[in-house]
Design a protein around this motif. Structure first.
Motif, PDB file in Angstrom:
ATOM      1  N   LYS A  18       0.832  -1.204   0.000  1.00 10.56           N
ATOM      2  CA  LYS A  18       0.000   0.000   0.000  1.00 10.56           C
ATOM      3  C   LYS A  18       0.865   1.252   0.000  1.00 10.56           C
ATOM      4  N   THR A  72      -2.499   5.728   8.447  1.00 11.06           N
ATOM      5  CA  THR A  72      -2.398   7.172   8.208  1.00 11.06           C
ATOM      6  C   THR A  72      -1.053   7.688   8.700  1.00 11.06           C
ATOM      7  N   ARG A 122       4.468   9.929   2.553  1.00 14.85           N
ATOM      8  CA  ARG A 122       4.094  11.056   1.684  1.00 14.85           C
ATOM      9  C   ARG A 122       5.028  12.250   1.896  1.00 14.85           C
ATOM     10  N   ASP A 131      -8.562   5.284  -9.650  1.00 13.71           N
ATOM     11  CA  ASP A 131      -8.146   5.366  -8.258  1.00 13.71           C
ATOM     12  C   ASP A 131      -8.636   4.166  -7.455  1.00 13.71           C
ATOM     13  N   LEU A 163     -15.125  10.653   3.686  1.00 16.51           N
ATOM     14  CA  LEU A 163     -14.272  11.564   2.921  1.00 16.51           C
ATOM     15  C   LEU A 163     -14.661  11.541   1.440  1.00 16.51           C
ATOM     16  N   TYR A 223      -3.197  15.520  -3.785  1.00 18.78           N
ATOM     17  CA  TYR A 223      -2.933  14.615  -2.656  1.00 18.78           C
ATOM     18  C   TYR A 223      -2.331  13.291  -3.105  1.00 18.78           C
ATOM     19  N   LEU A 229     -16.809  17.486   6.499  1.00 20.02           N
ATOM     20  CA  LEU A 229     -16.336  16.426   7.390  1.00 20.02           C
ATOM     21  C   LEU A 229     -16.736  16.677   8.839  1.00 20.02           C
ATOM     22  N   VAL A 280      -0.290  19.550   3.854  1.00 22.29           N
ATOM     23  CA  VAL A 280      -0.700  18.142   3.851  1.00 22.29           C
ATOM     24  C   VAL A 280      -1.145  17.715   2.451  1.00 22.29           C
ATOM     25  N   LEU A 281      -1.843  18.608   1.756  1.00 17.33           N
ATOM     26  CA  LEU A 281      -2.283  18.283   0.398  1.00 17.33           C
ATOM     27  C   LEU A 281      -1.084  18.074  -0.522  1.00 17.33           C
ATOM     28  N   TRP A 288      -5.347  18.012   9.528  1.00 13.46           N
ATOM     29  CA  TRP A 288      -5.508  17.789   8.078  1.00 13.46           C
ATOM     30  C   TRP A 288      -5.007  16.411   7.662  1.00 13.46           C
ATOM     31  N   GLU A 289      -3.968  15.923   8.323  1.00 14.08           N
ATOM     32  CA  GLU A 289      -3.507  14.559   8.021  1.00 14.08           C
ATOM     33  C   GLU A 289      -4.629  13.564   8.316  1.00 14.08           C
ATOM     34  N   ARG A 290      -5.341  13.820   9.420  1.00 12.03           N
ATOM     35  CA  ARG A 290      -6.443  12.930   9.794  1.00 12.03           C
ATOM     36  C   ARG A 290      -7.597  13.052   8.801  1.00 12.03           C
ATOM     37  N   ARG A 291      -7.882  14.291   8.361  1.00 12.22           N
ATOM     38  CA  ARG A 291      -8.996  14.489   7.437  1.00 12.22           C
ATOM     39  C   ARG A 291      -8.742  13.835   6.083  1.00 12.22           C
ATOM     40  N   LEU A 292      -7.539  14.072   5.517  1.00 13.77           N
ATOM     41  CA  LEU A 292      -7.264  13.614   4.151  1.00 13.77           C
ATOM     42  C   LEU A 292      -6.662  12.208   4.115  1.00 13.77           C
ATOM     43  N   GLY A 293      -6.133  11.747   5.251  1.00 13.03           N
ATOM     44  CA  GLY A 293      -5.459  10.453   5.313  1.00 13.03           C
ATOM     45  C   GLY A 293      -6.222   9.286   4.683  1.00 13.03           C
ATOM     46  N   PRO A 294      -7.545   9.209   4.918  1.00 18.85           N
ATOM     47  CA  PRO A 294      -8.278   8.064   4.363  1.00 18.85           C
ATOM     48  C   PRO A 294      -8.173   7.944   2.842  1.00 18.85           C
ATOM     49  N   LEU A 295      -7.776   9.049   2.158  1.00 16.74           N
ATOM     50  CA  LEU A 295      -7.654   8.970   0.693  1.00 16.74           C
ATOM     51  C   LEU A 295      -6.630   7.932   0.249  1.00 16.74           C
ATOM     52  N   VAL A 296      -5.600   7.679   1.071  1.00 21.12           N
ATOM     53  CA  VAL A 296      -4.583   6.706   0.651  1.00 21.12           C
ATOM     54  C   VAL A 296      -5.185   5.305   0.527  1.00 21.12           C
ATOM     55  N   GLU A 297      -6.322   5.104   1.191  1.00 17.37           N
ATOM     56  CA  GLU A 297      -6.977   3.793   1.075  1.00 17.37           C
ATOM     57  C   GLU A 297      -7.419   3.512  -0.361  1.00 17.37           C
ATOM     58  N   THR A 298      -7.558   4.557  -1.165  1.00 19.08           N
ATOM     59  CA  THR A 298      -8.020   4.346  -2.540  1.00 19.08           C
ATOM     60  C   THR A 298      -6.864   4.097  -3.509  1.00 19.08           C
TER      61      THR A 298
END
Lengths: 182, 239
Positions: free
Chosen positions: A33, A75, A82, A110, A126, A145, A180, B15-16, B44-54
């Motif tokens: 991942k 995360t 990242r 994606d 999200l 991102y 959110l 973060v973005l 912001w890491e917490r807010r956007l973090g779930p995007l890596v799951e995709t």
């Protein structure tokens, strides 16, 4: 049954205590991942693997700093990957653009096929909030991102001044934050 | 609609990932001292973090894990070497103290006997490092002669490796990374390394040394990629 995140938390606390077997298991569970994350940003397997190596070394050294109140294990680790990948991408100013040859094995979509089935609640929320953005703005957020595109690169791609991109980004992010927090 | 204030906007873009290199460096430095910025970044890491799951996973090369293990192994060896070095230093201090006591008695005896040895102190010349596995197996010897400014690394009896080579590294917290001293393989093989007295010699005398197993021709990356098998540090060999 403990969730995947809980399992990873157990492994991370093992790593913090110097447990090498836990580290091996953590690597098995997350390396693919995380390499995917680095490769999307860096577009070179060689550099992405170097970044991943450094990131896992940092995980080994800093596992004791992990705080489950602040972030999930993935995360937390993805943030390390990242940050390194983005620093590396910005350092390589003359990054080859449009060279997709090393990306042929990566789905342009994606969506990971089975990801949707077991997707956690925070991911769903999200994605729902992202869907609330205009399609072009949503695209910009994802390209930034996930693909590590800079403001400059986005300006070129969308043929707008950087100032406009910045305004769009800030509005989109504010809207996301509001959504959110609902 | 919600607006982002300056701190939140900066954190969000950090973060973005849309900041320039200079801006990223500045944020990295500022967040150490500025709690609100650091907290905004974490949020912001917490807010956007779930995007890596995709993101679709990509299997790493088979040897990547070994490289990571080797890097960890090297750092652990350095840590344990430092501990060993401190222990040796403490022991040396005890001996020195004991020696001071003995020499005081000796000196008084000398005074009584009226005997005086013309004793000329010379600086130590010979240093040696035994590069071992941490247990009992000695693989390599490193010697340094500060009179002739020559260091020599000797393969004593490292296990024979097919299609691999032993590469010797110098490690110091005063250098950004391990420095290769070259490859030595056959038992009895020696490699001479002339050096200059001064900073180069000081660095060498205080460094740690490690031997890793590498592909023929040496590490392709310039850093150890294979397991680190032998480590050691120079100690004074002559009084």
């Amino acid at each position: 049954m403990p969730s995947r995140a809980q399992n990873l938390e157990v492994l991370l606390s093992g790593v913090a205590n110097g447990d090498e077997a836990a580290f091996a298991e953590l690597y098995q569970a997350t390396a693919s991942k995380l390499l995917g994350v680095a490769l999307r940003i860096l577009r070179s397997r060689e550099i992405a693997e170097e970044v991943l190596q450094e990131a896992f070394f940092k995980v080994w050294e800093r596992a004791g700093d992990y705080n489950s109140d602040i972030a999930s294990p993935v995360t937390w680790m993805a943030t390390i990957v990242r940050n390194r990948a983005l620093d590396e991408a910005r350092r390589r100013v003359n990054r080859p653009t449009g060279d997709e040859s090393e990306l042929e094995n990566i789905e342009s979509d994606d969506e990971h096929p089975i990801a949707g089935l077991e997707r956690a609640e925070d991911v769903k929320r999200l994605l729902r909030c992202l869907d609330g953005l205009e399609s072009e703005k949503k695209e910009i957020v994802r390209l930034a991102y996930l693909d590590g595109m800079s403001r400059e690169a986005l300006a070129k791609r969308f043929d707008r001044p950087e100032g406009t991109i910045k305004t769009w980004l800030h509005r989109s992010l504010a809207q996301l934050k509001g959504c959110l927090e609902q | 609609m919600t607006e982002l204030d300056d701190i939140d906007g900066l954190a969000a873009e950090y973060v973005l990932g849309t900041l320039t290199r200079e801006e990223r460096v500045a944020v990295t430095e500022r967040r150490i001292a500025e709690r609100p910025l650091d907290r905004a970044i974490a949020a912001w890491e917490r807010r956007l973090g779930p995007l890596v799951e995709t993101v679709a996973p990509v299997a790493p090369s088979a040897n990547l894990y070994n490289k990571i293990r080797a890097q960890i192994g090297l750092s652990q060896h350095v840590v344990s070497l430092k501990a060993r070095e401190q222990k040796l230093a403490r022991r040396a201090a005890r001996w020195r103290n004991a020696f001071v006591g003995v020499s005081a008695i000796a000196a008084s005896l000398v005074g009584i006997l009226g005997y005086r040895e013309n004793f000329e102190r010379k600086d130590a010349r010979q240093y040696v490092a035994v590069l071992d596995t941490g247990s009992n197996m000695t693989g390599f010897l490193l010697t340094l002669d500060t009179g002739t400014n020559m260091a020599v690394i000797t393969a004593v009896n490292p296990p024979k490796q097919s299609n691999k080579t032993y590469q010797v590294w110098m490690v110091s917290d005063k250098m950004s990374g391990p420095k290769s001293l070259g490859m030595v393989d056959r038992p009895g093989e020696m490699k001479k390394m002339p050096m200059q007295s001064g900073p180069e010699m000081d660095l060498f005398m205080n460094a740690s040394f490690a031997v890793s197993l590498e592909p023929l021709g040496g590490s392709p990356t310039g850093s150890p990629t294979g397991p680190v098998l032998f480590t050691g540090k120079l100690v004074q060999a002559t009084p």
